[in-house]
Design a protein around this motif. Structure first.
Motif, mmCIF file in Angstrom:
data_model
loop_
_atom_site.group_PDB
_atom_site.id
_atom_site.type_symbol
_atom_site.label_atom_id
_atom_site.label_comp_id
_atom_site.label_asym_id
_atom_site.label_seq_id
_atom_site.Cartn_x
_atom_site.Cartn_y
_atom_site.Cartn_z
ATOM 1 N N ALA A 366 -5.649 8.824 -3.779
ATOM 2 C CA ALA A 366 -5.075 7.797 -4.150
ATOM 3 C C ALA A 366 -5.546 7.599 -5.562
ATOM 4 C CB ALA A 366 -5.869 6.599 -3.444
ATOM 5 N N ARG A 367 -6.143 8.511 -6.016
ATOM 6 C CA ARG A 367 -6.511 8.405 -7.487
ATOM 7 C C ARG A 367 -5.715 8.909 -8.312
ATOM 8 N NH1 ARG A 367 -13.283 8.230 -7.173
ATOM 9 N NH2 ARG A 367 -13.474 6.094 -6.995
ATOM 10 N N ALA A 378 2.407 5.059 1.292
ATOM 11 C CA ALA A 378 1.412 4.979 2.344
ATOM 12 C C ALA A 378 0.227 4.647 1.957
ATOM 13 C CB ALA A 378 1.418 6.332 2.990
ATOM 14 N N LEU A 379 -0.266 5.038 0.889
ATOM 15 C CA LEU A 379 -1.709 4.664 0.577
ATOM 16 C C LEU A 379 -1.935 3.397 0.027
ATOM 17 C CD1 LEU A 379 -2.669 8.120 -1.167
ATOM 18 C CD2 LEU A 379 -3.823 6.998 1.013
ATOM 19 N N ALA A 380 -0.618 2.709 -0.610
ATOM 20 C CA ALA A 380 -0.566 1.507 -1.070
ATOM 21 C C ALA A 380 -0.764 0.366 0.027
ATOM 22 C CB ALA A 380 0.761 1.189 -1.638
ATOM 23 N N ALA A 381 -0.303 1.108 1.408
ATOM 24 C CA ALA A 381 -0.166 0.230 2.697
ATOM 25 C C ALA A 381 -1.584 0.279 3.251
ATOM 26 C CB ALA A 381 0.969 0.322 3.230
ATOM 27 N N VAL A 387 -9.034 1.986 -1.286
ATOM 28 C CA VAL A 387 -7.871 2.909 -1.168
ATOM 29 C C VAL A 387 -6.687 2.265 -1.546
ATOM 30 C CG1 VAL A 387 -6.215 4.680 0.044
ATOM 31 C CG2 VAL A 387 -8.725 4.210 0.614
ATOM 32 N N ALA A 388 -6.041 1.229 -1.291
ATOM 33 C CA ALA A 388 -5.106 0.404 -1.765
ATOM 34 C C ALA A 388 -5.146 0.053 -3.252
ATOM 35 C CB ALA A 388 -4.654 -0.697 -0.772
#
Length: 511
Positions: A366-367, A378-381, A387-388
């Motif tokens: 995610a970074r 997907a990572l935003a959710a 993570v988000a």
């Protein structure tokens, strides 16, 4: 020192007439800091440059480094620092040799030291520097010379400080560096900077009362010049030109600093890595863990190290296997930012990380700020707030996605959402209007180009974000003008740098 004037000196919207007046104020008040800030402006005309160059040598030197002065503009007798600046930049042209011959006789030893860094010095000037009565000048030649032959000769100099200088120089031949480590074929030094001042045995006290003493607190000499020899060896161990075998011999050194320097070498042989992995000092193991030269077996051993810093060092290793990185991240919070191994990950590897059942592993992916859109979304959710939040600053997220992250995680994600470069003015305004917006969120808002006046007013209400907001060009003029007399000088200075400050207000600040 007038901090509002210094702020004005940085303001890109300051009209030329007011630049002239501010230069005049710097000259009248003998305000060297104001002159330096003015010398950094990008819109100086020739006359303004000339006036600032006449103010003092340091200001003129800064102008020279920026290319605003040429050799024709400089008198090396009255402006030696400026002449040195042009020499150092290699822009003295035909003046190089005469200026160097003048400055090599300068009574200021610091200028002679600085001269050693300049390229293209005539041979006679170099010879004069090598014969300088101050050994620190000779040591600087050893550091900066580009001649391997000269560096090799200086590595055998009778003074230990000169040898230390040669040990740092990457052009020093490998055999000379090895000799500095092993002592083989090398006559012991006669003197060092400690016994030059005090007869041995001598240990420099940490609370030394002498104001003219520049010896470090731990400097000592018992006749073997052990302090300088220690740091000479350290310099050689840190020098990539030192032969690997000679450096690896210090894997068992008594000094922790020596062992750590060996542990960080990119040419570390496997046997030395095994030995250092069992070192008693966590710092040595941390340096080893981050070293791309170690093998997977050693990495897996260090992954079980009881010290967090050692495992964090391993997480920074660019060659760590992804499964091991995931294991380490689950046990130890890695340093912020994108880890080298993740930065080099392929699309398939990123998908593997993003699909992990472990939030700590998904966080690694995610970074990244260049994720494929489907992975980013997907990572935003993601159900995990960290993570988000880590993916929230990623470009390409819609306002709806950012608001959804904020809705799910509230203040915990506010700063991450506010730092997204695509965050809209409306979103930033809503963030600033939260009942108790986190300080980091306000800092991100105050620095955001889309921040609105309403959002910035909220930032002005917090002492830690007040000066950031004062520099934002979206602040209304009346608010800006009121901040020029703020009790906090840093806020007043920031307001003076603001390009939206009305010209009339600028004029009222400059006599």
């Amino acid at each position: 020192m007038n901090r509002v004037w210094e702020g004005l000196a940085e303001n890109p919207s300051l009209p030329a007439e007011l630049v002239d007046r501010l230069i005049g104020a710097a000259v009248r008040e003998s305000d060297e800091w104001l002159a330096r800030w003015l010398g950094d402006r990008d819109d100086l005309d020739r006359e303004q440059v000339r006036t600032l160059a006449e103010f003092d040598d340091l200001t003129a030197a800064g102008l020279a480094r920026r290319g605003l002065l040429t050799a024709a503009d400089v008198d090396p007798v009255t402006r030696p620092r400026t002449a040195l600046a042009l020499l150092e930049e290699g822009r003295a042209g035909e003046s190089t040799a005469p200026w160097a011959r003048l400055l090599v006789r300068d009574p200021d030893v610091m200028r002679r030291e600085k001269l050693t860094e300049c390229p293209g010095l005539p041979q006679d000037v170099v010879e004069t520097l090598l014969a300088d009565p101050e050994i620190r000048v000779v040591a600087e030649v050893a550091i900066w010379t580009t001649s391997p032959e000269r560096a090799a000769a200086l590595a055998r100099h009778p003074h230990a400080k000169v040898r230390r200088g040669a040990a740092t120089n990457p052009v020093t031949p490998p055999e000379a560096l090895a000799a500095l480590l092993t002592g083989e074929g090398l006559t012991p030094a006669d003197r060092c900077e400690v016994c030059d001042r005090e007869p041995p045995p001598f240990v420099h006290a940490a609370d030394c009362p002498r104001t003219d003493c520049d010896l470090p607190p731990d400097a000592r000499c018992d006749g073997t010049h052990e302090y300088t020899v220690h740091y000479t060896r350290l310099a050689a161990l840190e020098n990539p030109a030192t032969p690997a075998d000679a450096a690896a011999g210090y894997a068992d050194a008594e000094s922790m600093l020596h062992r750590a320097a060996v542990a960080a070498r990119t040419d570390l042989p496997p046997w030395a890595a095994v030995r250092l992995a069992a070192d008693e000092t966590p710092y040595v193991r941390e340096e080893l863990a981050a070293n791309a030269a170690i093998g997977e077996e050693t990495m897996r051993l260090l992954a079980r190290d009881p010290y967090d810093d050692v495992r964090r060092g391993l997480a920074r290793n660019p060659r760590i296997p992804l499964d091991l990185l995931s294991e380490v991240a689950a046990r130890t919070k890695p340093a912020a930012g994108v880890l080298p191994r993740v930065a080099a990950a392929t699309r398939d590897e990123l998908e593997l990380l993003a699909a992990s059942p472990l939030p700590s592993t998904r966080l690694l992916a995610a970074r990244r700020r260049d994720l494929p859109a489907e992975l980013r979304d997907a990572l935003a959710a993601d159900a995990d707030a960290k993570v988000a939040g880590a993916v929230a600053p990623h470009t390409g997220l819609t306002e709806g996605q950012l608001r959804e992250i904020l809705r799910r995680f509230g203040p915990q994600a506010a700063a991450a959402v506010a730092s997204n470069p695509d965050a809209s003015p409306a979103l930033l305004t809503d963030l600033a209007a939260l009942p108790a917006p986190p300080r980091k969120a306000l800092q991100a808002i105050a620095a955001h180009p889309h921040a609105t006046p309403a959002a910035l007013r909220a930032c002005l209400g917090h002492p830690r974000t007040r000066s950031l907001a004062a520099a934002h060009p979206a602040l209304p003029p009346d608010v800006l003008v009121s901040l020029l007399v703020d009790p906090d000088e840093s806020v007043a200075e920031a307001a003076a740098t603001n390009p939206s400050l009305p010209v009339g207000a600028m004029a009222n600040l400059v006599p």
